[in-house]
Design a protein around this motif. Structure first.
Motif, PDB file in Angstrom:
ATOM      1  N   LEU A  31       0.847  -1.181   0.000  1.00 12.35           N
ATOM      2  CA  LEU A  31       0.000   0.000   0.000  1.00 12.35           C
ATOM      3  C   LEU A  31       0.888   1.237   0.000  1.00 12.35           C
ATOM      4  O   LEU A  31       1.971   1.224   0.609  1.00 12.35           O
ATOM      5  N   ILE A  32       0.471   2.294  -0.681  1.00 14.04           N
ATOM      6  CA  ILE A  32       1.206   3.552  -0.620  1.00 14.04           C
ATOM      7  C   ILE A  32       0.922   4.202   0.728  1.00 14.04           C
ATOM      8  O   ILE A  32      -0.220   4.284   1.163  1.00 14.04           O
ATOM      9  N   ALA A  33       1.970   4.639   1.410  1.00 21.72           N
ATOM     10  CA  ALA A  33       1.825   5.237   2.736  1.00 21.72           C
ATOM     11  C   ALA A  33       2.873   6.320   2.908  1.00 21.72           C
ATOM     12  O   ALA A  33       3.842   6.413   2.135  1.00 21.72           O
ATOM     13  N   ASP A  34       2.688   7.140   3.922  1.00 17.26           N
ATOM     14  CA  ASP A  34       3.625   8.219   4.212  1.00 17.26           C
ATOM     15  C   ASP A  34       4.413   7.868   5.457  1.00 17.26           C
ATOM     16  O   ASP A  34       3.838   7.473   6.481  1.00 17.26           O
ATOM     17  N   PHE A  35       5.736   8.011   5.366  1.00 16.63           N
ATOM     18  CA  PHE A  35       6.628   7.746   6.498  1.00 16.63           C
ATOM     19  C   PHE A  35       7.471   8.997   6.718  1.00 16.63           C
ATOM     20  O   PHE A  35       8.601   9.087   6.217  1.00 16.63           O
ATOM     21  N   PRO A  36       6.956   9.974   7.455  1.00 16.86           N
ATOM     22  CA  PRO A  36       7.618  11.279   7.592  1.00 16.86           C
ATOM     23  C   PRO A  36       9.038  11.199   8.127  1.00 16.86           C
ATOM     24  O   PRO A  36       9.892  12.002   7.738  1.00 16.86           O
ATOM     25  N   ASP A  37       9.307  10.246   8.983  1.00 12.82           N
ATOM     26  CA  ASP A  37      10.634  10.147   9.601  1.00 12.82           C
ATOM     27  C   ASP A  37      11.511   9.096   8.942  1.00 12.82           C
ATOM     28  O   ASP A  37      12.602   8.804   9.439  1.00 12.82           O
ATOM     29  N   ALA A  38      11.036   8.523   7.845  1.00 14.49           N
ATOM     30  CA  ALA A  38      11.809   7.434   7.218  1.00 14.49           C
ATOM     31  C   ALA A  38      11.644   7.439   5.704  1.00 14.49           C
ATOM     32  O   ALA A  38      11.258   6.437   5.108  1.00 14.49           O
ATOM     33  N   GLY A  39      11.918   8.572   5.080  1.00 16.08           N
ATOM     34  CA  GLY A  39      11.934   8.616   3.623  1.00 16.08           C
ATOM     35  C   GLY A  39      10.730   9.253   2.973  1.00 16.08           C
ATOM     36  O   GLY A  39      10.685   9.387   1.760  1.00 16.08           O
ATOM     37  N   GLY A  40       9.705   9.619   3.755  1.00 12.03           N
ATOM     38  CA  GLY A  40       8.521  10.238   3.152  1.00 12.03           C
ATOM     39  C   GLY A  40       7.601   9.200   2.544  1.00 12.03           C
ATOM     40  O   GLY A  40       7.360   8.139   3.125  1.00 12.03           O
ATOM     41  N   ARG A  41       7.089   9.487   1.349  1.00 16.28           N
ATOM     42  CA  ARG A  41       6.165   8.554   0.697  1.00 16.28           C
ATOM     43  C   ARG A  41       6.882   7.254   0.347  1.00 16.28           C
ATOM     44  O   ARG A  41       7.998   7.266  -0.182  1.00 16.28           O
ATOM     45  N   GLY A  42       6.240   6.148   0.652  1.00 15.00           N
ATOM     46  CA  GLY A  42       6.843   4.848   0.372  1.00 15.00           C
ATOM     47  C   GLY A  42       5.779   3.778   0.273  1.00 15.00           C
ATOM     48  O   GLY A  42       4.596   4.069   0.093  1.00 15.00           O
ATOM     49  N   GLY A 266       1.592  -3.065   7.776  1.00 17.97           N
ATOM     50  CA  GLY A 266       1.765  -1.657   8.111  1.00 17.97           C
ATOM     51  C   GLY A 266       3.202  -1.196   8.128  1.00 17.97           C
ATOM     52  O   GLY A 266       3.468   0.008   8.067  1.00 17.97           O
ATOM     53  N   GLU A 267       4.157  -2.128   8.212  1.00 12.54           N
ATOM     54  CA  GLU A 267       5.573  -1.752   8.200  1.00 12.54           C
ATOM     55  C   GLU A 267       5.981  -1.265   6.810  1.00 12.54           C
ATOM     56  O   GLU A 267       5.440  -1.726   5.799  1.00 12.54           O
ATOM     57  N   GLN A 268       6.960  -0.373   6.782  1.00 18.07           N
ATOM     58  CA  GLN A 268       7.473   0.080   5.496  1.00 18.07           C
ATOM     59  C   GLN A 268       8.320  -1.019   4.857  1.00 18.07           C
ATOM     60  O   GLN A 268       9.218  -1.570   5.500  1.00 18.07           O
ATOM     61  N   VAL A 269       8.031  -1.333   3.597  1.00 12.31           N
ATOM     62  CA  VAL A 269       8.801  -2.326   2.846  1.00 12.31           C
ATOM     63  C   VAL A 269       9.910  -1.580   2.115  1.00 12.31           C
ATOM     64  O   VAL A 269       9.653  -0.655   1.347  1.00 12.31           O
ATOM     65  N   LEU A 270      11.144  -1.988   2.359  1.00  9.33           N
ATOM     66  CA  LEU A 270      12.310  -1.262   1.866  1.00  9.33           C
ATOM     67  C   LEU A 270      13.054  -2.053   0.802  1.00  9.33           C
ATOM     68  O   LEU A 270      12.955  -3.275   0.729  1.00  9.33           O
ATOM     69  N   LEU A 271      13.814  -1.329   0.001  1.00  9.31           N
ATOM     70  CA  LEU A 271      14.572  -1.931  -1.090  1.00  9.31           C
ATOM     71  C   LEU A 271      16.036  -1.549  -0.940  1.00  9.31           C
ATOM     72  O   LEU A 271      16.357  -0.390  -0.667  1.00  9.31           O
ATOM     73  N   ALA A 272      16.932  -2.497  -1.096  1.00  7.76           N
ATOM     74  CA  ALA A 272      18.367  -2.216  -1.040  1.00  7.76           C
ATOM     75  C   ALA A 272      18.859  -1.867  -2.433  1.00  7.76           C
ATOM     76  O   ALA A 272      18.755  -2.677  -3.349  1.00  7.76           O
ATOM     77  N   TYR A 273      19.388  -0.652  -2.604  1.00  7.66           N
ATOM     78  CA  TYR A 273      19.914  -0.241  -3.906  1.00  7.66           C
ATOM     79  C   TYR A 273      21.353  -0.692  -4.092  1.00  7.66           C
ATOM     80  O   TYR A 273      21.843  -0.790  -5.203  1.00  7.66           O
ATOM     81  N   GLY A 274      22.054  -0.913  -2.996  1.00  8.88           N
ATOM     82  CA  GLY A 274      23.461  -1.262  -3.056  1.00  8.88           C
ATOM     83  C   GLY A 274      24.142  -0.789  -1.783  1.00  8.88           C
ATOM     84  O   GLY A 274      23.521  -0.180  -0.912  1.00  8.88           O
TER      85      GLY A 274
END
Length: 479
Positions: A31-42, A266-274
């Motif tokens: 789901l698209i969500a806002d994470f103000p303290d962790a990258g903003g929209r994600g 509800g947790e932010q799903v993150l991607l490793a770029y490198g």
């Protein structure tokens, strides 16, 4: 955004592991969500996700790539072909991106392009004031070099874009640097194009350091190193054998992205770029990590020290916990050893073994002195920077503290900031700052944040080395 999701769903973009969702490309896993303290929209987990689970599929038809744009527009393909091999793959993708922007609503990717950021904070977007705010020569040089390279690419590509009839606005350097930042910060890897691809929906993932869920961090080695002070950081490379590949373009003709670990709903799903240092993240993506496990701090070293042994210059650094890298420690041991004994002691040095207590004390004291001198040469202290950063954040979000600027210890800094921008501020008037100044404040804040991290690492190195000096001195006295 809703229109973008409908468009993406029509093209087959789906977060369903089995079959595309008929109504939207999201809702099954993400789901698209806002994470103000962790990258903003994600992107957030729409349900509990398992490690390695497929969470997003983007078919090739949705990817914005150079070859796709040129297939649709033979004029661009012909012009690019006539300028090869001078044009790089990145220049080509930028030209294709600007071409699509110029098409407006007639572009196949209009809904995607309209959702892209209007500005970026990568190093190349820093003006002279913001670049100087980095304070550290290495960081300033990286920013200046990046800007020179981008400007050179733009100048080289401008005749081609004029020949294609690009609108005057798209021919401006400002547009080129926006497109470059888009490509630098948002593309995903594909095998057939070094510039990568722009991946609608897939580029909404925010970043996670590749080993953020590994237990083998450098801090985890502290006990071992404390017991064996002669083997500091036996392994400086982070163990990536257990790291899950986050995704890639697969034989099924779609880009597939996977959950890199278990996520709760509800947790932010993150991607490793490198694996990037904070300076590299700032250069390519325009942000920093507060606790970056891949951070490396470089200090000015004598040329002779850099030349001893076979260690490359970029392996001689200090880690975020303040420990010198294995290569730096070995290079220092060799450097402080009489040259006529190098051959006899090289095996011992290259294995990371202690040569003598006296040699180790000399190395540690040299590191302490070098770090202290580096800190003393910088114009501000960490405490000053921390307080400045707090004020910069307040200024970006309110006007209540504007009247305090003339009375604060930062008056000189703000006076220089406003002079640079040719702006006169009446602090008695509670009015919002112009957008261009707010954006500059954001970049200034990133520069201050980076130099804070740099100084903290040097301070940790001083404390770490002094602690080892104390222990070795006690051992020496006992003997």
């Amino acid at each position: 955004m809703e229109a973008l999701l409908r468009w993406a769903a029509e093209l087959g973009v789906s977060d369903s592991p089995s079959a595309p969702s008929p109504s939207s490309c999201l809702g099954r896993s993400l789901l698209i969500a806002d994470f103000p303290d962790a990258g903003g929209r994600g992107l957030a987990a729409a349900r509990d996700l398992q490690r390695g689970e497929l969470v997003l599929r983007v078919p090739r038809a949705a990817l914005l790539t150079s070859d796709r744009v040129m297939d649709d527009d033979p004029r661009i393909a012909s012009s690019v072909a006539s300028h090869l091999p001078r044009l790089s793959s990145v220049q080509t993708l930028i030209i294709c991106l600007l071409s699509e922007v110029g098409k407006g609503k007639s572009s196949n990717w209009y809904l995607y392009l309209s959702q892209l950021p209007t500005y970026y904070t990568i190093l190349a977007t820093f003006n002279d004031f913001e670049t100087e705010a980095l304070q550290v020569d290495e960081a300033i040089w990286v920013a200046q070099k990046a800007l020179r390279g981008i400007r050179s690419d733009w100048e080289e590509a401008t005749p081609l874009m004029k020949g294609l009839g690009f609108k005057p606005k798209l021919l401006m350097f400002k547009s080129w640097i926006w497109a470059f930042a888009t490509v630098s910060s948002r593309t995903l890897h594909i095998a057939w194009d070094d510039a990568g691809c722009l991946c609608p929906i897939g580029d909404l993932f925010n970043y996670a350091a590749p080993n953020d869920d590994n237990s083998s961090t450098d801090e985890g080695r502290d006990d071992m190193m404390h017991q064996e002070t002669n083997k500091m950081l036996d392994q400086t490379d982070f163990d990536s054998s257990d790291r899950l590949t986050d995704g890639g373009y697969e034989d099924v003709n779609e880009y597939r992205l996977y959950a890199r670990k278990r996520y709760r709903k509800g947790e932010q799903v993150l991607l490793a770029y490198g694996m990037y240092t904070n300076l590299e993240l700032l250069e390519h993506y325009g942000f920093l990590l507060g606790g970056n496990p891949n951070e490396k701090i470089y200090i000015s070293l004598d040329l002779e020290l850099c030349m001893v042994g076979t260690w490359p210059r970029d392996s001689l650094y200090i880690l975020p916990n303040g420990h010198p890298s294995f290569a730096l420690l070995c290079a220092l041991r060799l450097w402080t050893t009489p040259r006529n004994r190098w051959k006899a002691l090289s095996h011992q040095i290259y294995s990371g073994s202690l040569l003598s207590v006296e040699n180790e004390l000399e190395i540690l004291k040299w590191l302490v002195k070098k770090c202290e001198e580096t800190l003393q040469q910088l114009p501000t202290t960490t405490e000053f920077d921390d307080n400045l950063l707090i004020l910069l954040c307040k200024l970006q979000n309110s006007t209540s503290c504007m009247t305090e600027m003339n009375r604060s210890i930062f008056e000189q800094e703000f006076a220089a900031f406003f002079r640079f921008h040719g702006f006169e501020l009446d602090c008695s008037i509670h009015s919002k700052l112009p957008v261009r100044l707010l954006r500059s404040l954001e970049r200034w804040g990133l520069a201050v944040q980076w130099r804070c991290s740099y100084k903290r690492t040097l301070t940790k190195c001083i404390a770490h080395c002094k602690g080892l000096v104390h222990e070795l001195s006690l051992q020496q006295n006992q003997q």
